[in-house]
Structure formats: C-alpha cells, structure tokens
Design a protein around this motif. Structure first.
Motif, PDB file in Angstrom:
ATOM      1  N   ALA A   1     -20.745 -58.266 -36.670  1.00 25.04           N
ATOM      2  CA  ALA A   1     -19.472 -57.858 -37.268  1.00 25.04           C
ATOM      3  C   ALA A   1     -19.166 -58.797 -38.429  1.00 25.04           C
ATOM      4  O   ALA A   1     -19.312 -60.016 -38.307  1.00 25.04           O
ATOM      5  CB  ALA A   1     -18.344 -57.913 -36.247  1.00 25.04           C
ATOM      6  N   PHE A   2     -18.743 -58.219 -39.556  1.00 27.03           N
ATOM      7  CA  PHE A   2     -18.293 -59.007 -40.693  1.00 27.03           C
ATOM      8  C   PHE A   2     -16.828 -59.357 -40.533  1.00 27.03           C
ATOM      9  O   PHE A   2     -16.036 -58.547 -40.040  1.00 27.03           O
ATOM     10  CB  PHE A   2     -18.432 -58.206 -41.998  1.00 27.03           C
ATOM     11  CG  PHE A   2     -19.801 -58.252 -42.604  1.00 27.03           C
ATOM     12  CD1 PHE A   2     -20.230 -59.357 -43.307  1.00 27.03           C
ATOM     13  CD2 PHE A   2     -20.650 -57.166 -42.467  1.00 27.03           C
ATOM     14  CE1 PHE A   2     -21.494 -59.393 -43.879  1.00 27.03           C
ATOM     15  CE2 PHE A   2     -21.915 -57.188 -43.032  1.00 27.03           C
ATOM     16  CZ  PHE A   2     -22.342 -58.303 -43.742  1.00 27.03           C
ATOM     17  N   SER A   3     -16.457 -60.549 -40.984  1.00 30.14           N
ATOM     18  CA  SER A   3     -15.045 -60.906 -41.076  1.00 30.14           C
ATOM     19  C   SER A   3     -14.419 -60.034 -42.156  1.00 30.14           C
ATOM     20  O   SER A   3     -15.127 -59.493 -43.019  1.00 30.14           O
ATOM     21  CB  SER A   3     -14.886 -62.383 -41.430  1.00 30.14           C
ATOM     22  OG  SER A   3     -15.438 -62.653 -42.706  1.00 30.14           O
ATOM     23  N   PRO A   4     -13.098 -59.858 -42.146  1.00 32.75           N
ATOM     24  CA  PRO A   4     -12.458 -58.993 -43.144  1.00 32.75           C
ATOM     25  C   PRO A   4     -12.749 -59.389 -44.590  1.00 32.75           C
ATOM     26  O   PRO A   4     -12.839 -58.523 -45.448  1.00 32.75           O
ATOM     27  CB  PRO A   4     -10.965 -59.120 -42.823  1.00 32.75           C
ATOM     28  CG  PRO A   4     -10.929 -59.439 -41.370  1.00 32.75           C
ATOM     29  CD  PRO A   4     -12.130 -60.306 -41.133  1.00 32.75           C
ATOM     30  N   ASP A   5     -12.938 -60.678 -44.863  1.00 35.57           N
ATOM     31  CA  ASP A   5     -13.238 -61.097 -46.242  1.00 35.57           C
ATOM     32  C   ASP A   5     -14.732 -61.072 -46.547  1.00 35.57           C
ATOM     33  O   ASP A   5     -15.144 -61.326 -47.674  1.00 35.57           O
ATOM     34  CB  ASP A   5     -12.649 -62.473 -46.544  1.00 35.57           C
ATOM     35  CG  ASP A   5     -13.281 -63.594 -45.737  1.00 35.57           C
ATOM     36  OD1 ASP A   5     -14.285 -63.382 -45.023  1.00 35.57           O
ATOM     37  OD2 ASP A   5     -12.751 -64.725 -45.813  1.00 35.57           O
TER      38      ASP A   5
ATOM     39  N   ARG B   1     -17.055 -63.100 -45.734  1.00 29.75           N
ATOM     40  CA  ARG B   1     -17.709 -64.409 -45.881  1.00 29.75           C
ATOM     41  C   ARG B   1     -18.396 -64.888 -44.614  1.00 29.75           C
ATOM     42  O   ARG B   1     -19.267 -65.749 -44.661  1.00 29.75           O
ATOM     43  CB  ARG B   1     -16.688 -65.454 -46.312  1.00 29.75           C
ATOM     44  CG  ARG B   1     -16.152 -65.216 -47.680  1.00 29.75           C
ATOM     45  CD  ARG B   1     -15.236 -66.350 -48.076  1.00 29.75           C
ATOM     46  NE  ARG B   1     -14.325 -65.851 -49.095  1.00 29.75           N
ATOM     47  CZ  ARG B   1     -13.197 -66.409 -49.410  1.00 29.75           C
ATOM     48  NH1 ARG B   1     -12.818 -67.508 -48.807  1.00 29.75           N
ATOM     49  NH2 ARG B   1     -12.438 -65.898 -50.335  1.00 29.75           N
ATOM     50  N   THR B   2     -17.975 -64.336 -43.479  1.00 28.74           N
ATOM     51  CA  THR B   2     -18.528 -64.763 -42.199  1.00 28.74           C
ATOM     52  C   THR B   2     -19.058 -63.545 -41.460  1.00 28.74           C
ATOM     53  O   THR B   2     -18.442 -62.480 -41.474  1.00 28.74           O
ATOM     54  CB  THR B   2     -17.451 -65.458 -41.349  1.00 28.74           C
ATOM     55  OG1 THR B   2     -16.899 -66.543 -42.097  1.00 28.74           O
ATOM     56  CG2 THR B   2     -18.010 -65.983 -40.053  1.00 28.74           C
ATOM     57  N   LEU B   3     -20.189 -63.726 -40.811  1.00 30.83           N
ATOM     58  CA  LEU B   3     -20.774 -62.704 -39.960  1.00 30.83           C
ATOM     59  C   LEU B   3     -20.828 -63.274 -38.553  1.00 30.83           C
ATOM     60  O   LEU B   3     -21.187 -64.440 -38.364  1.00 30.83           O
ATOM     61  CB  LEU B   3     -22.187 -62.362 -40.434  1.00 30.83           C
ATOM     62  CG  LEU B   3     -22.920 -61.276 -39.653  1.00 30.83           C
ATOM     63  CD1 LEU B   3     -22.342 -59.913 -39.994  1.00 30.83           C
ATOM     64  CD2 LEU B   3     -24.406 -61.313 -39.949  1.00 30.83           C
ATOM     65  N   ALA B   4     -20.439 -62.494 -37.572  1.00 39.08           N
ATOM     66  CA  ALA B   4     -20.580 -62.885 -36.167  1.00 39.08           C
ATOM     67  C   ALA B   4     -21.719 -62.068 -35.576  1.00 39.08           C
ATOM     68  O   ALA B   4     -21.884 -60.890 -35.903  1.00 39.08           O
ATOM     69  CB  ALA B   4     -19.291 -62.623 -35.402  1.00 39.08           C
TER      70      ALA B   4
ATOM     71  N   ALA C   1     -16.199 -58.766 -32.354  1.00 40.88           N
ATOM     72  CA  ALA C   1     -15.232 -58.130 -33.254  1.00 40.88           C
ATOM     73  C   ALA C   1     -14.329 -59.209 -33.828  1.00 40.88           C
ATOM     74  O   ALA C   1     -13.986 -60.173 -33.131  1.00 40.88           O
ATOM     75  CB  ALA C   1     -14.386 -57.100 -32.503  1.00 40.88           C
ATOM     76  N   PHE C   2     -13.956 -59.051 -35.092  1.00 42.27           N
ATOM     77  CA  PHE C   2     -13.010 -59.954 -35.742  1.00 42.27           C
ATOM     78  C   PHE C   2     -11.601 -59.385 -35.668  1.00 42.27           C
ATOM     79  O   PHE C   2     -11.413 -58.168 -35.748  1.00 42.27           O
ATOM     80  CB  PHE C   2     -13.358 -60.143 -37.222  1.00 42.27           C
ATOM     81  CG  PHE C   2     -14.411 -61.180 -37.464  1.00 42.27           C
ATOM     82  CD1 PHE C   2     -14.071 -62.521 -37.561  1.00 42.27           C
ATOM     83  CD2 PHE C   2     -15.735 -60.815 -37.611  1.00 42.27           C
ATOM     84  CE1 PHE C   2     -15.034 -63.486 -37.787  1.00 42.27           C
ATOM     85  CE2 PHE C   2     -16.709 -61.770 -37.840  1.00 42.27           C
ATOM     86  CZ  PHE C   2     -16.355 -63.109 -37.929  1.00 42.27           C
ATOM     87  N   SER C   3     -10.625 -60.285 -35.584  1.00 44.18           N
ATOM     88  CA  SER C   3      -9.231 -59.872 -35.717  1.00 44.18           C
ATOM     89  C   SER C   3      -9.014 -59.448 -37.171  1.00 44.18           C
ATOM     90  O   SER C   3      -9.757 -59.859 -38.064  1.00 44.18           O
ATOM     91  CB  SER C   3      -8.299 -61.026 -35.352  1.00 44.18           C
ATOM     92  OG  SER C   3      -8.487 -62.118 -36.231  1.00 44.18           O
ATOM     93  N   PRO C   4      -8.014 -58.621 -37.429  1.00 41.82           N
ATOM     94  CA  PRO C   4      -7.788 -58.126 -38.794  1.00 41.82           C
ATOM     95  C   PRO C   4      -7.558 -59.229 -39.828  1.00 41.82           C
ATOM     96  O   PRO C   4      -7.917 -59.062 -40.991  1.00 41.82           O
ATOM     97  CB  PRO C   4      -6.552 -57.245 -38.662  1.00 41.82           C
ATOM     98  CG  PRO C   4      -6.542 -56.812 -37.242  1.00 41.82           C
ATOM     99  CD  PRO C   4      -7.113 -57.972 -36.469  1.00 41.82           C
ATOM    100  N   ASP C   5      -6.992 -60.365 -39.409  1.00 42.32           N
ATOM    101  CA  ASP C   5      -6.787 -61.450 -40.370  1.00 42.32           C
ATOM    102  C   ASP C   5      -7.987 -62.390 -40.458  1.00 42.32           C
ATOM    103  O   ASP C   5      -7.990 -63.333 -41.245  1.00 42.32           O
ATOM    104  CB  ASP C   5      -5.510 -62.233 -40.047  1.00 42.32           C
ATOM    105  CG  ASP C   5      -5.566 -62.954 -38.706  1.00 42.32           C
ATOM    106  OD1 ASP C   5      -6.618 -62.944 -38.022  1.00 42.32           O
ATOM    107  OD2 ASP C   5      -4.531 -63.539 -38.331  1.00 42.32           O
TER     108      ASP C   5
END
Length: 177
Positions: A27-31, A33-36, A73-77
């Motif tokens: 999952a990508f972070s919303p920006d 820059r980070t992948l989980a 999963a990333f949180s929306p922020d």
C-alpha cells in the motif's frame, strides 16, 4: 483467432528486496513517498519510494504463514499504517516514529480499510464468523460488527456513510453506518 499470450512489458524501474518468501500486500501512503509491505513472515515493512530502501520493520513475527500479517493499509492522512492477518491481532503503527499505536482484538482473513476521515478501521474475517468489524481507530473500541457471508474485502464509501464487504460467496454486502 487473436494471440492472447502475455507480452513482456518494460522492466521495473526499481526492485525492492524484502528477503522474505513472499509479499502478500502493498500500500502506498497518500503522498506516495512511503510504501508499506506485508509478507508471509509476519513482517510489516516501510519503504522510502524515492530512495528505494527499507526504512523500518514494524512487526516481526514467528515466520509462521498461518499467523502472518498479510494485509496493510494507510490512514487517509498517512500518519498511521495498519497491518492485519490470520490468527494475529490487527495492529497500527505510527509512521513517523515506527512505534506501535493501537492493537485491535481479532484478526482478519481479508483486507482492512480506514474510513475517509481516518476515524474508523474496518476488517473482514471469514475464518471467525464470517464478520466485518469496525473499530474506533484511536481507541480500538468496537463500534460495529456485521455478520455476513463475506470475508475477503472491505471498503468505505468516499463520504464514509457506507461500508461494503465482499467474499467467497460472490456477494457484496452494503451497510449504512
């Protein structure tokens, strides 16, 4: 008759080596820059996408694929990442500090999703129910549990007023929150 064989595409721009036996989910972070990533050894890892390097291992487990965190999963922020899987509790971590944030009682056989405002976290579980559970993302207090015949996927509507769950029975269940 048309040729239906796959054609090779261009090579990957970058390959991230997890040193695990397999990657279950990313999952990508919303920006962006980070992948989980979640692998079958119960590791949830964070990656710097620009540098192409691992920045943190948030969860280390037994290496037992039956007890692995296989979805992320990333949180929306983008400040929190959730990891979940079979026979382990759903958990969240602070992305900046890499510290555990909240642990939610119960595992999942399918996906997890944050509500659009980040207030809720939902997970579906076909093995123990089947159910879809919604928790307060900050306190881990269970807000809703929906019994259903679903258990693989879950998603909030963009306005956060509905939850959808789909599973192995070929049905999609919709709940008004």
């Amino acid at each position: 008759m048309a040729d239906l064989r796959p054609t090779p595409g261009p090579p990957a721009d970058r390959v991230l080596d997890t040193d695990s036996a397999g990657v279950w989910d990313v999952a990508f972070s919303p920006d962006g820059r980070t992948l989980a990533s979640a692998d079958n050894g119960d590791a949830v890892r964070l990656w710097d996408t620009a540098a192409g390097r691992q920045t943190a291992v948030l969860s280390r487990g037994t290496g037992d694929p039956q007890k692995s965190r296989h979805v992320v999963a990333f949180s929306p922020d983008g400040t929190t990442v959730a990891g979940a899987g079979a026979k382990v509790d759903v958990a969240t971590w602070d992305v900046a500090t890499h510290k555990p944030a909240v642990r939610f009682a119960g595992g999942t056989s399918g996906k997890v999703a944050f509500s659009p405002d980040g207030r809720y976290l939902a997970a579906c579980d076909e093995e123990n129910g089947p159910t879809v559970t919604v928790w307060d993302a900050r306190t881990a207090k269970e807000v809703h549990t929906f019994g259903s015949t679903t258990g693989f996927s879950v998603a909030f509507s963009p306005d956060g007023t509905m939850l959808a769950g789909g599973g192995s029975d070929g049905r999609i269940h919709l709940w008004r929150l």
